[in-house]
Design a protein around this motif. Sequence first.
Motif, PDB file in Angstrom:
ATOM      1  N   PRO A  63       0.826  -1.213   0.000  1.00 26.74           N
ATOM      2  CA  PRO A  63       0.000   0.000   0.000  1.00 26.74           C
ATOM      3  C   PRO A  63       0.854   1.254   0.000  1.00 26.74           C
ATOM      4  O   PRO A  63       2.009   1.246   0.414  1.00 26.74           O
ATOM      5  CB  PRO A  63      -0.798  -0.131   1.308  1.00 26.74           C
ATOM      6  N   GLY A  64       0.248   2.343  -0.480  1.00 23.83           N
ATOM      7  CA  GLY A  64       0.935   3.624  -0.501  1.00 23.83           C
ATOM      8  C   GLY A  64       1.404   3.995  -1.888  1.00 23.83           C
ATOM      9  O   GLY A  64       1.193   3.277  -2.878  1.00 23.83           O
ATOM     10  N   MET A  65       2.050   5.169  -1.974  1.00 27.05           N
ATOM     11  CA  MET A  65       2.588   5.681  -3.228  1.00 27.05           C
ATOM     12  C   MET A  65       4.116   5.625  -3.193  1.00 27.05           C
ATOM     13  O   MET A  65       4.725   5.704  -2.117  1.00 27.05           O
ATOM     14  CB  MET A  65       2.105   7.116  -3.463  1.00 27.05           C
ATOM     15  N   PHE A  66       4.734   5.483  -4.383  1.00 27.64           N
ATOM     16  CA  PHE A  66       6.172   5.292  -4.480  1.00 27.64           C
ATOM     17  C   PHE A  66       6.747   6.191  -5.566  1.00 27.64           C
ATOM     18  O   PHE A  66       6.073   6.526  -6.553  1.00 27.64           O
ATOM     19  CB  PHE A  66       6.512   3.834  -4.827  1.00 27.64           C
ATOM     20  N   HIS A  67       8.030   6.574  -5.356  1.00 28.55           N
ATOM     21  CA  HIS A  67       8.799   7.163  -6.454  1.00 28.55           C
ATOM     22  C   HIS A  67       9.012   6.111  -7.528  1.00 28.55           C
ATOM     23  O   HIS A  67       8.870   4.905  -7.289  1.00 28.55           O
ATOM     24  CB  HIS A  67      10.169   7.654  -5.959  1.00 28.55           C
ATOM     25  N   SER A  68       9.424   6.523  -8.712  1.00 33.95           N
ATOM     26  CA  SER A  68       9.706   5.562  -9.776  1.00 33.95           C
ATOM     27  C   SER A  68      10.878   4.656  -9.393  1.00 33.95           C
ATOM     28  O   SER A  68      10.831   3.436  -9.592  1.00 33.95           O
ATOM     29  CB  SER A  68      10.011   6.305 -11.083  1.00 33.95           C
TER      30      SER A  68
END
Length: 595
Positions: free
Chosen positions: A236-241
């Motif tokens: 879960p969550g957002m990530f950098h590339s």
Amino acid sequence: VLELVHGSAIDMGKLWEVVGGADHGGILVRVEQELSSAAADTRLSTGALIRELELQNGRLHYELVDGAGPATGWVSISLKHKELVIEKKSTDEANGQVQQQQQPTIQDASSDKAEIKTCVDRVQQIKTEDSKVLESSPSTEEEMQALHVYGQKFGAARDGVRTCYNRHMLPCTTLQSVEGADPTEAIQAALVLKSKTPAKKPDSPWHVDSEGEEVPLCARCFMPVGQFSYQNSKSPGMFHSECMAQVAQQEVQEEDDKRVKEDTALKLASRQQYEIGWRIDSVPKNEAIAERLGCSPGPRGMCCLVYDECSRTVRVAATHEPAAAVNLEYLILALKVRRQWCREPLFSLDPVDPHDLEHSMQKKRYEPEWLAGTSVGDVMFQADYLLKEYSMGEYTMPVVGMLSVFDWSEMKDAHEKWCGREWFVVKRAEVRVAQDMTLIPHVKMGVEARETELGRAGLEDKPVTAPSHPLKKFAEAFTRNYDLIAERKSCIFHLRELAKATVLAKFLVDSNAKLESSWYDLAEEIVKATPPEAHPEIPQLWNMRGRSRIHLKGGRLVDMHTGFTSSLQALYGGVQFGVDKFPVAQQQQQQQQVH
């Protein structure tokens, strides 16, 4: 003098005043110039006075002069057209106060220099007088103790209370010495003070900036994600590339490790169930057979054949030469095959259902069939299966630099489906006769490979197999290193011993050698005492490898593919020496005629 230098240092850069962040207790300070760098523990208070060290692209590198906050760091001059720090003018009251504090120090600089020169001269005079006193009279014990106590006072003034000492300019910590403490403990204590506290995972995936806006954080590095972000179904969550690429690679590695562990357990259970794997105790011994043939074997049971050219008879003798030694059970069974079938022993692993290669079992085929379960049949099967395992990359290659068929396939085209067979062959064979008429068999072993296709009669060899085919590449490497592999792998070594016995059997039959009936009686006894084949069919050998490709460009994921290589690459084959093409008896006769 220190106040003078300190005062001059302040005048070297521009002074700025913090005017933003009043609602948040000050403005945000970062350790480096980049906005993505780590933030300082505290904010720079509103109204603080700072000195400019460097100014780049709207980011100010400062040093704290007055106020609360980090001693140094990077701040933004403005945010969304709102000024956070403003430059102090020369007519400002605060700047005038700083100059008023500096002027008396500058005026007294000349008088301070004169006083310092007088003090230096006086100290030099005292040192000269003290040296004369020391030369005239030796130091007493009380004097030495006083000198020792005086030396312990050095460094005791580092408490930060002197006006000439700036704690913000030169931050340091003095370790309190413990009487009787171990040096190792002191070093460990220093390392503990020096170590930085690791970054803690934030309670929320959002962070409030200096303007009160919520900024999303990366679930891996806990830094602001910026303009582009990625999401993962498993995490879960957002990530950098970059973080997303690392997460994907880690997931593929974990999945591959789990699959390899499960496959290894399944293959081990299959090997135990179907009795797959070479056992050194399955090698037949020479002692009992040699005694039946009227010979006392030499050390380690090594025996050879001595040929009488006049009577065309053969007898068994003890030997110390490994090159002349022969396994008598291999020789007796090979003689039985040659005498009854006029051929050599043959073995192959073939699919039960050629139309379903992926799920079909493999059946063992012996020619003649009574070889199943004998020592000759076992060594041919175990050596052939080990060859297939090396081909599929089950084990580390026995020679450094060798590649498996799987490795060659990945270099060429990992997704190409093909089926082939590979088998052991004899590249060169001859029987040499020593001066004492000892027969010395000599063979050169190798591996052949062909690509196959499904025909009317089942799997058939293709008319042409390209030299660059993975099977051909592996077969060439195995042939080139066969003797070295035989020294390292007992199963491959004893297959070569079987080939030597097969060549000797052909020589004895072709030269019409007279053998006693006990030779053939022993062969019949061995075949009758052999139990039937316990597992005529075995599972297909398989292998899979993880594959991942992640492409980053311009800070964005432009291509990502993860998965496993599961294309069908089936291997079959067996043992087919092919010694019939070598006229070993005729070669020996020609050599005798030359001599």
